[in-house]
Scaffold this active site. Structure first.
Site, PDB file in Angstrom:
ATOM      1  N   ASN A 152       0.849  -1.303  -0.706  1.00  0.00           N
ATOM      2  CA  ASN A 152      -0.191  -0.423   0.702  1.00  0.00           C
ATOM      3  C   ASN A 152       0.398   1.357   0.087  1.00  0.00           C
ATOM      4  O   ASN A 152       0.523   2.029  -0.793  1.00  0.00           O
ATOM      5  CB  ASN A 152      -0.933   0.217   1.481  1.00  0.00           C
ATOM      6  CG  ASN A 152      -0.342  -0.284   1.932  1.00  0.00           C
ATOM      7  OD1 ASN A 152       0.686  -0.207   2.312  1.00  0.00           O
ATOM      8  ND2 ASN A 152      -0.915   0.126   3.390  1.00  0.00           N
ATOM      9  N   PRO A 176       9.941  -7.141  -1.110  1.00  0.00           N
ATOM     10  CA  PRO A 176       8.737  -6.070  -1.119  1.00  0.00           C
ATOM     11  C   PRO A 176       7.741  -7.330  -1.324  1.00  0.00           C
ATOM     12  O   PRO A 176       7.283  -8.291  -1.631  1.00  0.00           O
ATOM     13  CB  PRO A 176       8.836  -5.557  -2.351  1.00  0.00           C
ATOM     14  CG  PRO A 176      10.508  -6.362  -2.815  1.00  0.00           C
ATOM     15  CD  PRO A 176      10.942  -7.404  -2.149  1.00  0.00           C
ATOM     16  N   GLU A 251       4.559  -3.528  12.432  1.00  0.00           N
ATOM     17  CA  GLU A 251       3.723  -2.829  11.547  1.00  0.00           C
ATOM     18  C   GLU A 251       2.407  -3.757  11.574  1.00  0.00           C
ATOM     19  O   GLU A 251       2.793  -4.132  10.105  1.00  0.00           O
ATOM     20  CB  GLU A 251       3.686  -0.820  11.543  1.00  0.00           C
ATOM     21  CG  GLU A 251       5.032  -0.583  11.511  1.00  0.00           C
ATOM     22  CD  GLU A 251       5.055   0.159  12.451  1.00  0.00           C
ATOM     23  OE1 GLU A 251       3.493   0.023  13.352  1.00  0.00           O
ATOM     24  OE2 GLU A 251       5.516   0.621  13.217  1.00  0.00           O
ATOM     25  N   LEU A 252       1.248  -3.794  12.281  1.00  0.00           N
ATOM     26  CA  LEU A 252      -0.070  -4.935  11.881  1.00  0.00           C
ATOM     27  C   LEU A 252      -1.057  -3.866  11.771  1.00  0.00           C
ATOM     28  O   LEU A 252      -0.748  -2.241  11.191  1.00  0.00           O
ATOM     29  CB  LEU A 252       0.425  -5.737  12.941  1.00  0.00           C
ATOM     30  CG  LEU A 252       1.512  -6.599  13.320  1.00  0.00           C
ATOM     31  CD1 LEU A 252       1.111  -7.295  14.080  1.00  0.00           C
ATOM     32  CD2 LEU A 252       2.052  -7.303  11.648  1.00  0.00           C
ATOM     33  N   CYS A 285      -3.269   1.469   6.993  1.00  0.00           N
ATOM     34  CA  CYS A 285      -3.930   0.811   7.845  1.00  0.00           C
ATOM     35  C   CYS A 285      -4.224   1.479   9.146  1.00  0.00           C
ATOM     36  O   CYS A 285      -4.875   1.623  10.476  1.00  0.00           O
ATOM     37  CB  CYS A 285      -2.588   0.627   8.881  1.00  0.00           C
ATOM     38  SG  CYS A 285      -1.910  -0.882   7.810  1.00  0.00           S
ATOM     39  N   GLU A 459       8.124   3.267  14.434  1.00  0.00           N
ATOM     40  CA  GLU A 459       8.779   3.478  13.044  1.00  0.00           C
ATOM     41  C   GLU A 459       8.968   5.050  12.357  1.00  0.00           C
ATOM     42  O   GLU A 459       7.816   5.868  13.331  1.00  0.00           O
ATOM     43  CB  GLU A 459       8.293   2.912  11.881  1.00  0.00           C
ATOM     44  CG  GLU A 459       8.287   1.355  11.842  1.00  0.00           C
ATOM     45  CD  GLU A 459       7.716   0.711  10.161  1.00  0.00           C
ATOM     46  OE1 GLU A 459       7.064   1.239   9.779  1.00  0.00           O
ATOM     47  OE2 GLU A 459       8.861  -0.354  10.641  1.00  0.00           O
TER      48      GLU A 459
HETATM   49  C1  SIN Z   1       0.074   2.399   6.574  1.00  0.00           C
HETATM   50  O1  SIN Z   1       0.848   1.861   7.510  1.00  0.00           O
HETATM   51  O2  SIN Z   1      -1.130   1.859   5.589  1.00  0.00           O
HETATM   52  C2  SIN Z   1      -0.070   4.342   6.903  1.00  0.00           C
HETATM   53  C3  SIN Z   1       1.870   3.923   6.294  1.00  0.00           C
HETATM   54  C4  SIN Z   1       1.496   5.634   6.988  1.00  0.00           C
HETATM   55  O3  SIN Z   1       0.183   6.339   6.729  1.00  0.00           O
HETATM   56  O4  SIN Z   1       2.622   6.359   7.101  1.00  0.00           O
END
Ligand code: SIN
Length: 481
Positions: A152, A176, A251-252, A285, A459
């Protein structure tokens, strides 16, 4: 549009490696083959890990400002090539070109941020209980790391992991998403061109993640894994990491509540909710999944929001004026349809959309549902699509309880001008990110990450660099001799 054949980047060389096959990357707007990519093998993983292991110590020995130069040069190159990179991103992922341009800059911003932050990895000198001793704390790179990245944000989720790793002197192997390997291989090309020492970075694309991820997880030389993706896969990685006691950043998934109180500035709330919901067609997310609006402004909000959603043009992201591109694949489209149908079956009202668009490509129209309640799938599972589900609420306590009633804890949002409420809610919402009067809080200098089933670690920001550092305690005795 055909972009030809891409090869993996293994140990500093673009090569088919051991691959005897290629796999197709499809354009989600046309469903046509966009490019073919060498299908990496477990043997390629061993080669990449060996090269990373061999090159990492010398890379870690470089002064931080020399490593920073690679990051800065790569960031500049990304900006210079932003049109090319954005086009590739739109073609493989679907997001509109303007958003893809934005993501290229967002991706470059992590390189810039960590180039500077890497110079500020300080240790400590701790007062000792004995005059004969000194207590020192050193921070050292964890070593060889691997990143498993999502489709994404095909560029930014790579640089958010790669930049802190390189800044402190780690090597990294990137796997990736099989849906968007081209942006990853373009980033590898840029690092190759700016002269990153060979072996420090490898990018291994594969149509099936398992033959690549399993050997990475099993290899004791890989000391850390950073993953962005589903909670389901995150749990598998946690189990697999146990055998070699790897460090993990995860990061889920998320299921973001967005709460609009009666005292909110309505125009701001509507515009920011739209930005939050429709960023990347809702395939993020941190996208608002449950939009709770105080009953006294519920109808006004829904009406205003729907009229803005109506102005969004759906189509191929390369076409001018398009702000809603295709979803990434047919399974994504089917999930969105399932969620909308389930909500309608259970009594939700359709204010806008609710249909596929066009005969080819994975397009779904911007959709607004009112009268949503917690019996509906859409309030429980991530929809990952352009569907806004609006629910009414009456009191702060009620909405707080509803917002926290989720296994996930990534992002939440709040619209109000009441400072007391801002603090009460920010302290009590069980989420790692809280946007207040702000629908898009993500930025390189802030810590991104969740609690509960949304993952581990952070992150971006000064906290993000710690994920790539080990602490060493040095006890220095004999100081009175
Ligand atoms: C996500 O992980 O879907 C969003 C990433 C972001 O907002 O940096």
């Amino acid at each position: 549009m055909q972009l030809g054949e891409y090869k993996n980047y293994i140990a500093g060389v673009f090569t088919a490696g051991e691959a005897t096959e290629t796999f197709d990357v499809l354009n989600p707007a046309t469903e046509e083959v966009l490019a073919t990519v060498s299908n990496a093998t477990p043997g390629d993983v061993v080669r990449a890990v060996t090269a990373a292991t061999d090159s990492q110590p010398a890379f870690a020995d470089l002064p931080a400002h020399e490593r920073a130069a690679f990051l800065r040069d790569a960031a500049s190159r990304m900006r210079e090539e932003s049109e090319h990179l954005a086009r590739i991103m739109t073609l493989e992922e679907g997001k509109p070109l303007a958003e893809a341009r934005g993501e290229v800059l967002y991706a470059a911003s992590f390189l810039d941020w960590f180039a500077e932050e890497g110079k500020r990895v300080y240790g400590d000198l701790i007062p000792s209980n004995s005059t004969d001793k000194r207590i020192l704390v050193l921070k050292r790179p964890v070593g060889v790391t691997a990143a498993i990245t999502p489709w994404n944000f095909p560029a930014a989720m790579i640089t958010r992991k790669l930049a802190p790793a390189l800044a402190v002197g780690c090597a990294m192997i990137i796997k990736p998403s099989e849906l968007t390997p081209l942006s990853a291989l373009e980033i590898a090309r840029i690092f190759d061109e700016v002269g990153l020492p060979k072996g420090v970075l490898s990018v291994l694309a594969s149509s099936d993640p398992v033959p690549i991820v399993k050997p990475l997880m099993d290899d004791p030389r890989v000391r850390k894994i950073s993953f962005t993706g589903s909670t389901e896969v995150g749990k598998i990685l946690m189990r697999q990491a146990a055998d070699t006691v790897k460090r993990l950043s995860l990061e889920l998934g998320g299921h973001a509540p967005l709460i609009v109180f009666e005292d909110a500035d309505l125009e701001t709330a509507v515009a920011q909710t739209l930005a939050c919901k429709m960023r990347g067609m809702g395939e993020t997310c941190v996208s608002a999944n449950r939009i709770y609006v105080h009953r006294s402004i519920y109808d006004a909000f829904a009406e205003r929001f729907t009229s803005l959603m109506q102005t969004m043009k759906t189509g191929d992201g390369l076409e001018p004026g398009v702000s809603v591109g295709p979803l990434v694949e047919s399974a994504a489209l089917e999930k969105v349809e399932r969620h909308v149908q389930d909500a309608l079956d259970k009594g939700a009202q359709l204010l806008l959309g609710g249909t596929r668009v066009g005969a080819r490509g994975h397009f779904y129209s911007p959709t607004v549902l009112k009268g949503v309640d917690h019996s509906m799938l859409i309030t429980k599972e991530e929809t990952f699509g352009p569907v806004a589900a609006i629910l009414p609420f009456d009191t702060e306590d009620e909405v707080l309880k509803a917002a926290n009633d989720s296994p996930f804890g990534l992002a939440s949002y709040l619209f109000t001008r009441d400072i007391g409420r801002i603090f009460r809610m920010a302290e009590r919402l069980e989420y790692g990110i809280i946007g207040i009067n702000d629908g898009v809080p993500s930025t390189a200098q802030a810590p991104f990450g969740g609690v509960k089933a949304s993952g581990l670690g952070r992150e971006g920001s000064k906290y993000g660099i710690e994920e790539y550092l080990d602490i060493k305690y040095v006890s220095l005795g004999g100081m009175n001799a």
